[in-house]
Scaffold this motif. Structure first.
Motif, PDB file in Angstrom:
ATOM      1  N   CYS A   1       8.041  54.481 -22.037  1.00  0.00           N
ATOM      2  CA  CYS A   1       7.046  55.526 -21.833  1.00  0.00           C
ATOM      3  C   CYS A   1       7.420  56.700 -22.726  1.00  0.00           C
TER       4      CYS A   1
ATOM      5  N   CYS B   1       8.835  59.890 -20.566  1.00  0.00           N
ATOM      6  CA  CYS B   1      10.079  59.935 -19.808  1.00  0.00           C
ATOM      7  C   CYS B   1      11.085  58.872 -20.245  1.00  0.00           C
TER       8      CYS B   1
ATOM      9  N   CYS C   1       4.011  60.016 -15.490  1.00  0.00           N
ATOM     10  CA  CYS C   1       3.818  60.986 -16.576  1.00  0.00           C
ATOM     11  C   CYS C   1       2.337  61.309 -16.731  1.00  0.00           C
TER      12      CYS C   1
HETATM   13 ZN   LIG Z   1       6.811  58.234 -18.029  1.00  0.00          ZN
END
Ligand SMILES: [Zn+2]
Length: 235
Positions: free
Chosen positions: A172, A175, A203
């Protein structure tokens, strides 16, 4: 190591619910940033992916796939060791003068942190112990992962297809959490004004940025830019 704050992991149970066979947790660290641990069913085995989120360097991901060749006994033992914070070792390969093992070392290299590592031990005059791969994560995160290994093992089933190759995962961009195709909380944001793809749901919903602010946890500038772009689009 400094203080840890934990995000409540999402978990669900249920027969055919795909999220029953996965779990992930994130720990927020006051100086090191985010740590992610992902546990999921992968064919006739369990895939454990650790992702220490680097603040300045490149993100590192370490997928570890453990086959279930003994009706879940080996996986159960590992899960129990993680859950209870006890040392554990599984021999992976044994040669005439060396042995490779997967080991869990609780409270190492310091209190509150545990290490899951592949260790190669050589005998003889060049006797040596080498950590080939290692993941150092908060003990609490290992403990929850261990509980979920034990929870998922009975769901593997005797007829689960063998998967010799782990699934590919992406990180991702917000994060650095590992995201698999089978990840149920996975989302894609591609359309519209936000040119951000592959965000995990936490997120995309703005949860990660809120948690980072609340816990006062450092984050890399690229990740922050992604999360702030999303936050601006959410308003
Ligand atoms: Zn994330």
């Amino acid at each position: 190591m400094g203080r840890h704050k934990r995000q409540k992991p999402r978990r669900s149970r249920g027969g055919n619910d795909p999220s029953a066979t996965e779990w992930f947790g994130t720990a927020f660290h006051s100086t090191e940033g985010m740590y992610h641990l992902d546990v999921r069913r992968s064919g006739n085995g369990i895939l454990i992916t650790s992702s220490p989120a680097e603040v300045d360097g490149l993100p590192a991901v370490r997928p570890l796939r453990l086959r279930n060749d003994d009706n879940g006994q080996g996986l159960d033992e590992l899960g129990t060791a993680l859950a209870t914070g006890r040392p554990h070792g599984i021999s992976v390969e044994k040669g005439p003068a060396f042995e490779t093992a997967l080991v869990f070392i609780p409270r190492y290299p310091e209190e509150g942190v545990g290490t899951l590592a592949r260790v190669r031990t050589t005998e003889g005059p060049d006797a040596d112990v080498v950590f080939e791969r290692r993941a150092e994560l908060p003990m609490q995160l290992w403990a929850e992962a261990g509980e979920n290994v034990c929870r998922i093992v009975p769901l593997l089933g005797p007829d689960a297809p063998p998967a010799d190759k782990p699934e590919d995962c992406r990180l991702c961009p917000g994060c650095y959490r590992p995201v698999y195709d089978s990840t149920t909380s996975h989302t894609l944001l591609g359309a519209g004004a936000v040119p951000v793809v592959g965000l995990c749901r936490l997120c995309a919903e703005g949860t990660t940025l809120r948690s980072l602010h609340q816990a006062d946890v450092p984050i890399g500038p690229q990740q922050l830019a992604v999360l702030e772009t999303v936050a601006a689009a959410l308003v």
